[in-house]
Scaffold this active site. Structure first.
Site, short mmCIF file in Angstrom:
data_model
loop_
_atom_site.label_atom_id
_atom_site.label_comp_id
_atom_site.label_asym_id
_atom_site.label_seq_id
_atom_site.Cartn_x
_atom_site.Cartn_y
_atom_site.Cartn_z
N SER A 183 -8.04 -18.52 38.70
CA SER A 183 -7.23 -19.42 39.51
C SER A 183 -7.30 -20.85 38.95
O SER A 183 -6.85 -21.10 37.85
CB SER A 183 -7.68 -19.34 40.97
OG SER A 183 -6.76 -19.96 41.82
N ASP A 186 -0.81 -10.50 44.92
CA ASP A 186 -1.46 -11.80 44.95
C ASP A 186 -0.55 -12.77 45.69
O ASP A 186 0.53 -13.11 45.21
CB ASP A 186 -1.71 -12.27 43.52
CG ASP A 186 -2.55 -13.52 43.43
OD1 ASP A 186 -2.49 -14.34 44.35
OD2 ASP A 186 -3.24 -13.68 42.41
N HIS A 214 -5.30 -11.97 45.26
CA HIS A 214 -5.88 -13.12 44.54
C HIS A 214 -7.40 -13.08 44.55
O HIS A 214 -8.04 -13.32 43.52
CB HIS A 214 -5.39 -14.42 45.18
CG HIS A 214 -5.69 -15.63 44.35
ND1 HIS A 214 -5.03 -15.93 43.19
CD2 HIS A 214 -6.61 -16.63 44.52
CE1 HIS A 214 -5.51 -17.06 42.67
NE2 HIS A 214 -6.47 -17.49 43.45
#
Length: 395
Positions: A162, A336, A367
């Site tokens: 991320s 996600d 995610h």
């Protein structure tokens, strides 16, 4: 060859049900030691005076060949705990150590383990005057240079999740000389240039970002969602694994995406002791700027006057992704809710040297499944190892 965790009686008992209440409160070095791994603490000081903590897990089993070190970089509001919290039979840091890698865990500025500065008090507005730009420009180079100096290596493997991917591409765009120090960058759910955020919680915040900013300014708050021991009693009361409609599980699903079958509520409870770990308000505004700005990957927008003063232009400059020349391996998930697969695919086409952009086979992968899913080792981590081995042979 992939080496499985195991060997001792302790490890054999950890295959199932290792999560316990103690792990909620243990610090990362204590967690690592508890599960039979060695750990070292390292302090790194950036060019602009931020004091960062890194944790090193030496190889548990020595490889016949000296392997390149691996730097693991966490996402926003997280810390190095992300890479060890799922235990020795699932977490990426342990798997890498078991396979002969020298593992280094980053903690970026403002997170729980890196809240110190040579001159600025942590409570001051000046301390929190940074976004993920400064993390990429200052923190990563300082940590990479430290790892390479300690290990006497010329290159390292970089794995980011991320925001851990965002800061990497800030670094390689603005300090392209660091491309030569990266053997391979593995991007797990790259959150670069987001447009299609599906999380209803995040979409609400994004649509009200100006109002939220005014509230923080009025209250003189510069730190966003810091770690607090005072949360734990409430979390334990509300989020016990057998609680129906577990609120911690539900919030995680609303932010990251639902995949209930692969989410252990015991791990979710344990994770609450390690998340959130803090970030700057300005950092969060920078994230919102990108999404609300149509996914344009640019430096922080200070307004026309501020931009002219800082950048010499009315608009903030875009990051030059073509300068990111080290090889990149991308993994993304279909479910996600933060990084839409279309955004990941579009981003992969902007880079000059993507060796592959791979969809995780589990179509429900979210995610946070990149860190917490029951099947993350089989679906993802074990597939990364052969690629690392291939690039490890490149000298």
């Amino acid at each position: 060859m992939i080496v499985a965790s195991g060997g001792s009686e302790l490890e054999e008992n950890l295959v199932e049900g290792w999560f316990n209440d103690e792990d909620t409160e243990l610090l990362v070095p204590e967690l690592i030691t508890k599960y039979g791994y060695k750990v070292e603490g390292h302090t790194v000081i950036t060019e602009d005076g931020y004091v960062l903590k890194m944790f090193r897990i030496p190889p548990k089993r020595q490889s016949m060949l000296k392997r390149k070190p691996v730097l693991l970089v966490h996402g926003v509001l997280a810390s190095s705990a992300d890479y060890v919290i799922s235990g020795p039979n699932s977490s990426l840091a342990y798997l890498l150590s078991d396979n002969g890698y020298d593992v280094w865990l980053a903690n970026v500025r403002g997170s729980r383990y890196s809240k110190e500065h040579l001159r600025l008090p942590v409570e001051s507005k000046e301390y929190w005057d940074f976004t993920w730009h400064e993390i990429g420009y200052y923190d990563l180079p300082a940590m990479i240079d430290h790892v390479l100096n300690v290990t006497h290596s010329e290159k390292l493997f970089y794995i980011g999740h991320s925001q851990g991917t965002i800061v990497y591409f800030v670094m390689t765009s603005t300090r392209p000389e660091y491309n030569d120090k990266i053997a391979l960058m593995t991007a797990l759910s790259p959150a670069v240039g987001l447009q299609h955020v599906r999380s209803p919680i995040l979409r609400f915040m994004l649509s009200n970002v100006d109002k939220i900013k005014k509230i923080f300014d009025a209250l003189n708050i510069h730190e966003f969602m810091p770690y607090s021991d005072q949360r734990l009693p409430l979390v334990r009361a509300l989020c016990q694994p057998d609680v129906r409609n577990n609120p911690c599980v539900r919030v995680l699903e609303l932010v990251a995406g639902p995949n209930r079958a692969m989410l252990d509520p015991r791990l979710v409870l344990t994770y609450q002791g390690h998340f959130p770990q803090g970030a700057s308000v300005k950092q969060m505004l920078h994230h919102a700027q990108v999404v609300n700005g149509g996914g344009r990957f640019r430096q922080f927008d200070y307004g026309w006057e501020g931009n002219w003063e800082r950048y010499g232009s009315l608009e903030p400059p875009a990051y030059n992704l073509t300068a990111s020349t080290a090889p990149v391996l991308i993994y993304y998930g279909l479910n996600d809710w933060m990084v839409h697969p279309r955004d990941a695919q579009r981003f992969s086409k902007q880079l000059p040297r993507v060796i592959a952009a791979i969809r995780v086979a589990d179509r429900k992968f979210t995610h946070m499944d990149f860190m917490l899913a029951k099947n993350v080792r089989k679906e993802l981590y074990e597939k990364i190892l052969p690629v690392l081995e291939k690039y490890d042979r490149v000298r």
